[in-house]
Design an enzyme around this catalytic site. Structure first.
Site, PDB file in Angstrom:
ATOM      1  N   THR A  24      12.166 -34.033  13.079  1.00 48.59           N
ATOM      2  CA  THR A  24      11.529 -35.266  13.519  1.00 48.59           C
ATOM      3  C   THR A  24      12.380 -35.856  14.644  1.00 48.59           C
ATOM      4  OG1 THR A  24      12.721 -36.803  12.067  1.00 48.59           O
ATOM      5  CG2 THR A  24      10.789 -35.686  11.130  1.00 48.59           C
ATOM      6  N   CYS A  25      11.999 -37.015  15.128  1.00 43.87           N
ATOM      7  CA  CYS A  25      12.781 -37.637  16.200  1.00 43.87           C
ATOM      8  C   CYS A  25      14.152 -38.094  15.709  1.00 43.87           C
ATOM      9  CB  CYS A  25      12.010 -38.807  16.807  1.00 43.87           C
ATOM     10  SG  CYS A  25      11.622 -40.114  15.627  1.00 43.87           S
ATOM     11  N   ASN A  26      14.323 -38.263  14.414  1.00 39.91           N
ATOM     12  CA  ASN A  26      15.581 -38.769  13.876  1.00 39.91           C
ATOM     13  C   ASN A  26      16.416 -37.751  13.118  1.00 39.91           C
ATOM     14  OD1 ASN A  26      15.310 -41.400  14.797  1.00 39.91           O
ATOM     15  ND2 ASN A  26      14.025 -41.956  13.070  1.00 39.91           N
TER      16      ASN A  26
END
Length: 64
Positions: A50-52
């Protein structure tokens, strides 16, 4: 012997954005990457990206 469970990952808590961007996996690359990992001794593999965070969950008969 039971398979070993392996978890390798990083998140916004443990790595800066520049590192996470280098490890981000595009959707079209995912299948090839997982097949390559399973061809190198892992019996199963799942990747969460994911983006994180980026996390690899895998199992193997023996971990060396």
């Amino acid at each position: 012997m039971a398979p070993e469970l392996i978890l390798v990952g990083l998140s916004h808590h443990t790595a800066p954005l520049a590192v996470r961007e280098k490890l981000a996996i595009a959707g079209e690359e995912l299948t090839d990457l997982l097949r390559a990992l399973c061809g190198r001794g892992l019996s199963e593999a799942m990747l969460v990206s994911t983006c994180n965070r980026v996390e690899l969950y895998a199992s193997a008969e023996s971990v060396t």
